[in-house]
Design an enzyme around this catalytic site. Structure first.
Site, PDB file in Angstrom:
ATOM      1  N   ASP A  14     -46.921  37.722   7.405  1.00  0.00           N
ATOM      2  CA  ASP A  14     -48.176  37.363   6.580  1.00  0.00           C
ATOM      3  C   ASP A  14     -47.724  36.471   5.295  1.00  0.00           C
ATOM      4  OD1 ASP A  14     -49.579  39.114   8.200  1.00  0.00           O
ATOM      5  OD2 ASP A  14     -48.834  40.785   7.067  1.00  0.00           O
ATOM      6  N   GLY A  16     -47.952  33.350   5.516  1.00  0.00           N
ATOM      7  CA  GLY A  16     -48.889  32.069   5.417  1.00  0.00           C
ATOM      8  C   GLY A  16     -48.226  30.904   6.328  1.00  0.00           C
ATOM      9  N   LYS A  17     -47.662  31.622   7.409  1.00  0.00           N
ATOM     10  CA  LYS A  17     -46.852  30.347   8.276  1.00  0.00           C
ATOM     11  C   LYS A  17     -48.078  29.440   9.074  1.00  0.00           C
ATOM     12  CE  LYS A  17     -45.249  33.939  10.258  1.00  0.00           C
ATOM     13  NZ  LYS A  17     -45.631  34.790   9.431  1.00  0.00           N
ATOM     14  N   GLY A  18     -49.123  30.126   9.359  1.00  0.00           N
ATOM     15  CA  GLY A  18     -50.391  29.453  10.255  1.00  0.00           C
ATOM     16  C   GLY A  18     -50.637  28.115   9.322  1.00  0.00           C
ATOM     17  N   LYS A  19     -50.562  28.242   8.040  1.00  0.00           N
ATOM     18  CA  LYS A  19     -51.237  26.933   7.241  1.00  0.00           C
ATOM     19  C   LYS A  19     -50.194  25.867   7.294  1.00  0.00           C
ATOM     20  CE  LYS A  19     -51.344  25.415   2.459  1.00  0.00           C
ATOM     21  NZ  LYS A  19     -51.871  25.331   1.304  1.00  0.00           N
ATOM     22  N   ASN A  39     -50.105  40.563  18.383  1.00  0.00           N
ATOM     23  CA  ASN A  39     -50.169  41.304  16.983  1.00  0.00           C
ATOM     24  C   ASN A  39     -49.878  40.151  15.857  1.00  0.00           C
ATOM     25  OD1 ASN A  39     -47.850  40.107  17.945  1.00  0.00           O
ATOM     26  ND2 ASN A  39     -46.410  41.742  17.298  1.00  0.00           N
ATOM     27  N   GLY A  41     -51.287  37.217  13.218  1.00  0.00           N
ATOM     28  CA  GLY A  41     -52.555  36.622  12.878  1.00  0.00           C
ATOM     29  C   GLY A  41     -52.471  35.494  11.678  1.00  0.00           C
ATOM     30  N   HIS A  42     -52.702  34.456  12.217  1.00  0.00           N
ATOM     31  CA  HIS A  42     -52.577  33.175  11.482  1.00  0.00           C
ATOM     32  C   HIS A  42     -53.771  32.494  11.009  1.00  0.00           C
ATOM     33  CE1 HIS A  42     -48.287  32.521  13.603  1.00  0.00           C
ATOM     34  NE2 HIS A  42     -48.242  33.841  12.766  1.00  0.00           N
ATOM     35  N   GLN A 225     -44.905  37.027  12.929  1.00  0.00           N
ATOM     36  CA  GLN A 225     -44.222  38.164  12.070  1.00  0.00           C
ATOM     37  C   GLN A 225     -43.125  37.477  11.018  1.00  0.00           C
ATOM     38  OE1 GLN A 225     -44.357  39.029  15.603  1.00  0.00           O
ATOM     39  NE2 GLN A 225     -46.347  39.464  15.102  1.00  0.00           N
ATOM     40  N   ARG A 304     -55.949  46.160   8.176  1.00  0.00           N
ATOM     41  CA  ARG A 304     -55.294  47.008   7.369  1.00  0.00           C
ATOM     42  C   ARG A 304     -54.839  46.496   5.971  1.00  0.00           C
ATOM     43  NH1 ARG A 304     -50.779  49.306  10.923  1.00  0.00           N
ATOM     44  NH2 ARG A 304     -50.458  47.196  11.476  1.00  0.00           N
ATOM     45  N   ARG A 306     -52.533  45.410   3.008  1.00  0.00           N
ATOM     46  CA  ARG A 306     -51.302  45.156   2.912  1.00  0.00           C
ATOM     47  C   ARG A 306     -50.457  45.914   1.791  1.00  0.00           C
ATOM     48  NH1 ARG A 306     -52.198  39.278   4.007  1.00  0.00           N
ATOM     49  NH2 ARG A 306     -52.808  39.171   6.179  1.00  0.00           N
ATOM     50  N   THR A 415     -50.342  26.394  -2.781  1.00  0.00           N
ATOM     51  CA  THR A 415     -51.195  26.923  -4.150  1.00  0.00           C
ATOM     52  C   THR A 415     -52.418  27.235  -4.040  1.00  0.00           C
ATOM     53  OG1 THR A 415     -51.701  24.629  -4.840  1.00  0.00           O
ATOM     54  CG2 THR A 415     -49.683  25.349  -5.670  1.00  0.00           C
TER      55      THR A 415
HETATM   56  P1  IMP Z   1     -46.038  45.936  16.829  1.00  0.00           P
HETATM   57  O1  IMP Z   1     -45.792  44.534  16.724  1.00  0.00           O
HETATM   58  O2  IMP Z   1     -47.825  45.867  17.053  1.00  0.00           O
HETATM   59  O3  IMP Z   1     -45.205  46.736  17.606  1.00  0.00           O
HETATM   60  O4  IMP Z   1     -46.091  46.548  15.172  1.00  0.00           O
HETATM   61  C1  IMP Z   1     -44.710  46.822  14.504  1.00  0.00           C
HETATM   62  C2  IMP Z   1     -44.753  46.452  12.887  1.00  0.00           C
HETATM   63  O5  IMP Z   1     -44.724  45.205  12.808  1.00  0.00           O
HETATM   64  C3  IMP Z   1     -46.006  47.169  12.422  1.00  0.00           C
HETATM   65  O6  IMP Z   1     -45.428  47.560  11.028  1.00  0.00           O
HETATM   66  C4  IMP Z   1     -46.969  46.104  12.089  1.00  0.00           C
HETATM   67  O7  IMP Z   1     -47.734  46.230  11.066  1.00  0.00           O
HETATM   68  C5  IMP Z   1     -45.890  44.752  11.984  1.00  0.00           C
HETATM   69  N1  IMP Z   1     -46.455  43.809  12.435  1.00  0.00           N
HETATM   70  C6  IMP Z   1     -46.826  42.983  13.769  1.00  0.00           C
HETATM   71  N2  IMP Z   1     -47.456  41.784  13.764  1.00  0.00           N
HETATM   72  C7  IMP Z   1     -47.278  41.490  12.386  1.00  0.00           C
HETATM   73  C8  IMP Z   1     -47.795  40.365  11.817  1.00  0.00           C
HETATM   74  O8  IMP Z   1     -48.204  39.516  12.242  1.00  0.00           O
HETATM   75  N3  IMP Z   1     -47.539  40.461  10.313  1.00  0.00           N
HETATM   76  C9  IMP Z   1     -47.466  41.434   9.541  1.00  0.00           C
HETATM   77  N4  IMP Z   1     -46.837  42.737  10.145  1.00  0.00           N
HETATM   78  C10 IMP Z   1     -46.877  42.596  11.550  1.00  0.00           C
END
Ligand code: IMP
Length: 430
Positions: A14, A16-19, A39, A41-42, A225, A304, A306, A415
């Protein structure tokens, strides 16, 4: 001149890689995802319009360039098709630009089911996964029983493999988790439908990458991630199940490790984490709430909240070393605007010792007490600034100290969420 660059997260995701991938992808022939799955989200903001991506590389909003999904990515065909359709509805020519490796592990319904049963069974010790089935899918890969994208090309092979693997999972569900078995017929029928939609996009990605390299075309590798969620180097077991660090690029795409020219570490000006696990600089106070509110710190994939805290230079220095980062991109600097004093963690107190290398164990990291340096904040807004000289002096000092502590130069400062709200000090492609 062509360059092959990587954009990786240097914290717990999280950042900010997507931008930044979107910003840097203007001149590249291909953007490649090499690990993770939906998993991720960009979030991209282009001319005020927000796009959220999970599997498709963040360059898809550009007019040209291939969007490649490497073998290291675990692919939910259902999620991928939903994402593709959303973009196609907006008139974006996805099918013309997207290619998927024939060696990706498929995430199937039994993976998500197992992910959920496991988390429930763990109770307070839960990892806080995204519930997408990421871990169980990677387990299948290592156990050599995974169904892969190449299996979508043969109905006979898919049927045989699914029969075998579902027998195993249903045994586990019924006997161990006392849960309902999943229907073979339903999963097979759905997967065959998905196969029809995706089969033309499934191909050999290493061959494409090698050809682009031979033609001196630039390639960008998009991490998902962050470093501290790496299955080997992160805060195990509170990690994801892939190699999020630079080493994962070669294995997860088939691009030789000698061909990378620049690795950019995306780094938030403070720290956030979603899910469980140790977080030495976490703030459970008004400042933490301030960062959370002002930074809109809510997960793109799961919604969720952060967890937020001060910048941890011990962990980011580790990320610089693990990834051989060439430079940093500092994001969300504007979130710190208006704070009286800023703190940077430069070491930990651990069992009466001062340490600057994080312990390997999550339990030990949880015992580390941060040692802080304090710096004065700034009163004026940095939001949307495009030139370094416009930054308040104290913001410049904060950035300089971060860079010094972690041992990497700052190349870019973000920024604001829009592509344009960026200060470029050193373009990785120059
Ligand atoms: P999983 O990748 O769904 O197995 O989750 C394992 C851990 O990595 C958990 O703490 C998730 O909240 C975290 N996680 C997985 N993907 C992301 C992401 O894109 N951003 C931030 N945390 C992530």
């Amino acid at each position: 001149m062509s360059k092959n660059i990587a954009v990786l997260g240097s914290q717990w995701g999280d950042e900010g890689k997507g931008k930044i991938v979107d910003l840097l992808s203007e001149k590249v022939a291909a953007v490649v995802r090499f690990q993770g799955g939906h998993n991720a989200g960009h979030t991209l903001v282009v001319n005020g319009e927000v796009t959220k991506l999970h599997l498709i590389p963040s360059s898809i909003l550009r007019k040209e360039g291939l969007c490649l999904i490497g073998n290291g990515v675990v692919v939910s065909a259902a999620a991928l098709i939903t994402e593709m359709n959303e973009l196609i509805t907006r008139g974006i020519p996805v099918r013309e630009r997207l290619k998927i490796s024939n060696a990706c592990v498929l995430i199937l319904p039994y993976h998500a089911a197992l992910d959920k049963y496991r988390e429930i069974a763990k109770g307070k010790q839960a990892i806080g996964t995204t519930g997408r089935g990421i871990g169980p899918a990677y387990e299948d890969k290592i156990a050599r029983r995974a169904i892969r994208t190449c299996d979508l090309l043969s109905e006979e092979r898919l049927t045989l493999k699914l029969k075998e693997v579902l027998t195993y999972y249903n045994f586990l569900f019924e006997k161990f988790y006392q849960a309902e078995p999943l229907s073979f017929d339903t999963i097979l029928a759905e997967t065959l439908e998905h196969a029809k939609i995706l089969r033309d996009l499934i191909t050999d990605i290493p061959a494409i990458l090698y050809e682009l390299k031979q033609k001196h075309q630039s390639i960008l590798f998009e991490g998902a991630q962050g470093t501290l969620l790496d299955v080997d180097h992160g805060t195990y077991p509170f990690v994801t199940s892939s190699n999020t660090t630079a080493g994962g690029i070669a294995t997860g795409s088939g691009f030789g490790p000698r061909y990378l020219d620049y690795i950019l570490g995306i780094t938030k000006a403070y720290t956030t984490r979603v899910g469980g696990g140790p977080f030495p600089t976490e703030l459970n106070d008004r400042t933490g709430e301030y960062l959370s509110q002002k930074g809109c710190e809510v997960g793109t994939t799961t919604g969720r909240k952060r967890r937020c805290g001060w910048f941890d230079a011990v962990l980011v220095k580790r990320a610089v070393e693990l990834n051989s980062l060439s430079g940093l991109c500092i994001t969300k600097l504007d979130v710190l605007d208006g704070l009286e004093t800023l703190k940077i963690c430069s070491a930990y107190h651990f069992h009466n010792q001062l340490i600057t290398i994080p312990p390997c164990n999550a339990e030990d990291l949880a015992l580390c007490q941060p040692v802080y340096e304090e710096l004065p904040g700034w009163k004026t807004s940095t939001f949307g600034l495009k030139h370094y000289k416009q930054l308040p002096e104290n913001a410049k000092k904060y950035l300089a100290r971060l860079s010094q502590l972690v041992g990497a130069p700052i190349a870019i400062i973000s920024t604001g969420p829009d592509r344009e709200e960026t200060i470029i000090l050193n373009n990785p492609f120059d």
